[in-house]
Design an enzyme around this catalytic site. Structure first.
Site, PDB file in Angstrom:
ATOM      1  N   HIS A 205       0.780  -1.242   0.000  1.00 27.31           N
ATOM      2  CA  HIS A 205       0.000   0.000   0.000  1.00 27.31           C
ATOM      3  C   HIS A 205       0.806   1.285   0.000  1.00 27.31           C
ATOM      4  O   HIS A 205       0.237   2.371  -0.091  1.00 27.31           O
ATOM      5  CB  HIS A 205      -1.026  -0.009   1.144  1.00 27.31           C
ATOM      6  N   THR A 243      -6.252 -18.691   4.614  1.00 29.23           N
ATOM      7  CA  THR A 243      -6.607 -18.736   3.196  1.00 29.23           C
ATOM      8  C   THR A 243      -6.022 -17.530   2.482  1.00 29.23           C
ATOM      9  O   THR A 243      -6.174 -16.396   2.941  1.00 29.23           O
ATOM     10  CB  THR A 243      -8.147 -18.738   3.042  1.00 29.23           C
ATOM     11  N   CYS A 328      -0.494  11.137  19.078  1.00 27.30           N
ATOM     12  CA  CYS A 328      -1.365  11.398  20.232  1.00 27.30           C
ATOM     13  C   CYS A 328      -1.338  10.197  21.172  1.00 27.30           C
ATOM     14  O   CYS A 328      -1.524   9.063  20.749  1.00 27.30           O
ATOM     15  CB  CYS A 328      -2.792  11.635  19.771  1.00 27.30           C
TER      16      CYS A 328
HETATM   17  C1  LIG Z   1       8.893   1.254   7.548  1.00 28.63           C
HETATM   18  C2  LIG Z   1       7.554   0.637   7.764  1.00 28.63           C
HETATM   19  N1  LIG Z   1       7.463  -0.596   8.289  1.00 28.63           N
HETATM   20  C3  LIG Z   1       6.280  -1.179   8.499  1.00 28.63           C
HETATM   21  C4  LIG Z   1       5.110  -0.558   8.187  1.00 28.63           C
HETATM   22  C5  LIG Z   1       3.802  -1.271   8.432  1.00 28.63           C
HETATM   23  O1  LIG Z   1       3.285  -1.703   7.226  1.00 28.63           O
HETATM   24  P1  LIG Z   1       1.761  -2.214   7.097  1.00 28.63           P
HETATM   25  O2  LIG Z   1       0.939  -0.975   7.107  1.00 28.63           O
HETATM   26  O3  LIG Z   1       1.736  -2.921   5.774  1.00 28.63           O
HETATM   27  O4  LIG Z   1       1.494  -3.122   8.206  1.00 28.63           O
HETATM   28  C6  LIG Z   1       5.152   0.721   7.636  1.00 28.63           C
HETATM   29  C7  LIG Z   1       3.915   1.454   7.299  1.00 28.63           C
HETATM   30  O5  LIG Z   1       3.326   2.138   8.082  1.00 28.63           O
HETATM   31  C8  LIG Z   1       6.404   1.345   7.430  1.00 28.63           C
HETATM   32  O6  LIG Z   1       6.492   2.567   6.932  1.00 28.63           O
END
Ligand SMILES: Cc1ncc(COP(=O)(O)O)c(C=O)c1O
Length: 377
Positions: A205, A243, A328
């Site tokens: 994402h 799954t 926060c």
């Molecule tokens: C460096 C890093 N590691 C881990 C994550 C966590 O990823 P996810 O949102 O796919 O759990 C993020 C995202 O927030 C991130 O920027």
């Protein structure tokens, strides 16, 4: 132009419409909706074929073999699986882990959990520019060190750690290296065929794929093992039951396929956008940039204005969606632990803002935001 102008792409990105098209084909009865584990009929087999196409796409982006890719629900789960899974299996060799104070909470909180069950963790302080000092890393390694976990691109700063140099140090000592590549995958190259990385976390994402899907690369030669943290049907070679979500997996693969094809183009676009933004802003305000600018990924800019706290900025400019490092908590607003670890004072950290851009950020959006900001300076 769509409002608010979205400059928070390090938090998440919009899904690329090309990815959505591909995902849709895995949902309804006209498409490949089957369970990829139901191999007794062609419906399941078709879904399985898509999952394996996806695995090969993700693997090829990082120079891995398909069998080294384990699907997870995102980078948080991949980080948890890497750290807890490796700690559990290698604890006979030692119980010491080394990481950096500026890692994502998914790594830091996993380390904290491991400390509660008897592991010891060294949290290295970064240099004031956010980079890891390699000598400090080498000095922190002990006979009982089993794992080093260092991220590739930092999510707050954009600084890029020198993973190749880090991997040289860990592999020479026969210590596992885990890399959190959530912010770098599909954006800058990383290759496990040339670099002795043992475990690498990814998600979709941050690079125009869907939320809720990620993967952990687990090296096979020499064989690295992680203990499952989720038990059930034994999917993913027993390392991660559940799954498989074909539409999410295909979405991740398509997002990374596009990112691979367009990586150079996207990088130049982001550099142009970032330079345009910084040149215009700094002509009017002596903004301070946080993090090593020479190595920064151009999609992330962390800075502070001379006259506003982050909270004031966000109240003044609701038409610009940015992020502050402050979080926060029940006790009030906590300044970013990343900036504090780099040596910033509490007040300075409260001024910090993160602007993060993407493939879809336009020069028009940059110019509009700059005009609004400069008007108020
Ligand atoms: C460096 C890093 N590691 C881990 C994550 C966590 O990823 P996810 O949102 O796919 O759990 C993020 C995202 O927030 C991130 O920027």
């Amino acid at each position: 132009m769509k409002f608010p102008i979205y400059f928070d792409n390090a938090a998440t990105t919009a899904v690329d419409p090309r990815v959505v098209q591909k995902m849709i084909t895995c949902l309804t009865s006209e498409g490949q909706f089957g369970n990829p584990a139901s191999l007794s009929h062609s419906v399941g087999q078709a879904a399985k074929a898509l999952v394996e196409w996806s695995r090969a796409e993700v693997a090829s982006l990082i120079g891995a073999e398909s069998s080294e890719i384990i699907w997870t629900s995102g980078a948080t789960e991949a980080d948890n699986l890497a750290l807890k899974g490796a700690a559990q299996l290698y604890q006979r060799k030692g119980k010491h882990i080394v990481t950096l104070k500026t890692e994502h909470k998914a790594v830091l909180d996993s380390c904290e959990q491991l400390e509660k069950i008897g592991f010891s963790v060294t949290y290295l302080t970064p240099e004031p520019n956010g980079l890891l000092n390699l000598e400090k890393l080498a000095q922190a390694l002990r006979k009982d060190t089993i794992l080093v976990s260092i991220m590739h691109v930092n999510n707050e700063l954009g600084v890029i750690q020198d993973i190749e140099a880090i991997a040289k140090i860990t592999s020479a000592r026969d210590i596992l290296l885990h890399v959190d590549a959530a912010q770098s995958i599909g954006k800058i190259p990383i290759n496990v065929a040339n670099t002795p990385i043992d475990l690498l976390s990814m998600c979709a994402h941050k690079v125009h794929g869907p939320k809720g899907i990620g993967a952990l690369y687990v090296r096979r030669k020499p064989r690295v093992r992680v203990a499952a943290q989720i038990h059930g049907g034994g999917q993913e070679q027993g390392m991660r039951s559940g799954t498989l979500a074909t539409h999410q997996i295909v979405g991740m693969a398509e997002a990374l396929r596009i990112a691979k094809e367009e990586m150079t183009h996207d990088y130049h676009h982001l550099k142009k956008i970032r330079d345009r933004f910084l040149a215009a802003i700094s002509a009017h305000d002596p903004v301070v940039l946080h993090g090593d600018q020479a190595t920064c990924y151009p999609g992330i800019v962390n800075l502070r204005f001379s006259k506003w706290t982050a909270k004031e900025f966000m109240q003044m400019f609701p038409m610009i969606a940015v992020s502050s490092g402050s979080a926060c908590h029940t006790k009030g607003i906590e300044p970013s632990y990343v900036l504090r670890a780099m040596g910033l004072m509490v007040e300075q950290a409260h001024q910090a803002l993160r602007f993060s851009f993407s493939r879809f950020t336009t020069e028009e959006e940059i110019d509009f935001a700059v005009e609004k900001i400069v008007e108020s300076l």
